[in-house]
Design an enzyme around this catalytic site. Sequence first.
Site, short mmCIF file in Angstrom:
data_model
loop_
_atom_site.label_atom_id
_atom_site.label_comp_id
_atom_site.label_asym_id
_atom_site.label_seq_id
_atom_site.Cartn_x
_atom_site.Cartn_y
_atom_site.Cartn_z
CG ASP A 134 22.67 -53.86 63.59
OD1 ASP A 134 21.88 -54.61 64.20
OD2 ASP A 134 23.78 -54.23 63.15
CD GLU A 177 23.14 -57.42 66.50
OE1 GLU A 177 23.47 -57.87 65.40
OE2 GLU A 177 22.59 -58.12 67.38
#
Length: 538
Positions: free
Chosen positions: A410, A453
Amino acid sequence: MADTPLNEELKNEVIELRKKIVELEIKLAESRQSEEIAKINERKYRLIFENANEGILHCTRKGKVTNANAAVAKILGYENSQDMITNINDISKQLFVNESHCEEILLRVMEKELVTGVETQFMRFDKHQVLVSLNIRGVKHTDGKLNYVEFFVKDIGQIKRTEKALKKQKEYLEALTVQRTAELIKTNKKLTSAIKEIEERTHEMQVLNKLGDMLQSCETEEETYDLVVKVCGQLFKQDSGYLSILDETQKKLKIVSSWGDITSSPIEFHQSQCWAIRRGKLYFVDDSSIEPLCPHVKESIKKGAFLCIPMTAHGNTLGMMHLCIKTDDQNFSEIRKKRIYQSRRMMLVSIVDRYSPCLTNIRLRETLRRQSIIDPLTGVYNRRHLNKYLTETSKSLIKTGSKLGIIMIDIDHFKHFNDTFGHEIGDSILRELGQYLREHTRNEDIVCRYGGEEFTLIMFDATLESTQNRAEMLRQGVNDNIRIKSGTTEHTITISLGVAVLPDHGSTTELVLKKADEALYQAKSQGRNRVMLAVSSF
């Protein structure tokens, strides 16, 4: 000098034999297509022309020799017929001892079209004179204009010697029988050759049709390469060549498959080095002194012929097929060579016409497939492909006891980048990270965009230690290497990573994926920019 009864009878027998040949040709015409008959007739005439005992030559109205057989070359002392054609540009000055006699004969031919029994003196190549008997025929165009003049030349001295050799009627009849038999054998050979040629054309069409069917069944572009070249190896056994595919990004043609002897050819070359690609159409060279060689063609081809055909579909260039035609080590006439060249051209064009649309369809299918599994922004696989892949492989992994490392990734503070600098900067971050992950993972591993993301890395045959090491390497590499510019400002990004391994952290891929995700959130909650291991379920 008048012909003797023996010669007159010989002439009659020859005329009768020619009539029978004509009758045979008429019968053949009823069972062959017009194109095949034209070829057979051409070969017949050439065979008779070249092997006739009587000298035959053709010339233009101005006296330039355009055709001659071996017999007339021998009568006039030339080494061969081609040597005679090359050297005689004006028969009136170079052949006729009496130049005015030639002009008189040509005027009579213009009036009557056929002049027979003319005796005159010819000048041999060695400057000796020879007495000859001439039959002259004017061959005209359909519009009545003279096309060329045909001379039938007899060495009268040779005829006299022949008369002495043929004194006995029985010997004459036996010789004539042998001659007829030989002619029939030659005719039969020509018919057999014609039938063989038809069979070869039929076989070639069968091979081409099979190629079309097989190409339709190919699933990948690479499968087609060997298939096409194997067919070329069957159809062009004596020749060599290759299939090259255009790399549009580098503007290079890369040889992907070949047959025959092309050991000195380059593996790849710029598209500008092929005249066929530059001109957008077939390029054939059989005489390098007239037309330039393609730079990608090896120097030894200067003694042969080569053919390049661009592969195009819908206006796009896909590649090029190259064929090197081998004829120099065979005793082929120029006419035979031209027929071979024409046949090779037609065959290779047929292959390209079948292959080009098939290659386009395969690429279109691959593009559609990639669009369904590749994330367009980052260039890595999408979540749909990840789920499908894990579903298909989980059972085999569990059954074989193979380990599977999963890293959840992430981007730290991604929302802050988006809110502060805009979505364009956010997209740049995602693209840069996707590219970095693709370049720093093994070919057998899978990188996916899990969502937003978040990214997922699947590592095969990876222990917990090696998976953790890879995660740490990626974390450090992203921190050290990825820089995002916003105006004059350059930003550094960091990532958080969660690591889990099958079967250490679960018995199914779904469970291990969940464990890695939990480890990721633990990494983010403990300050980000770090790697966390999942908690074991056992």
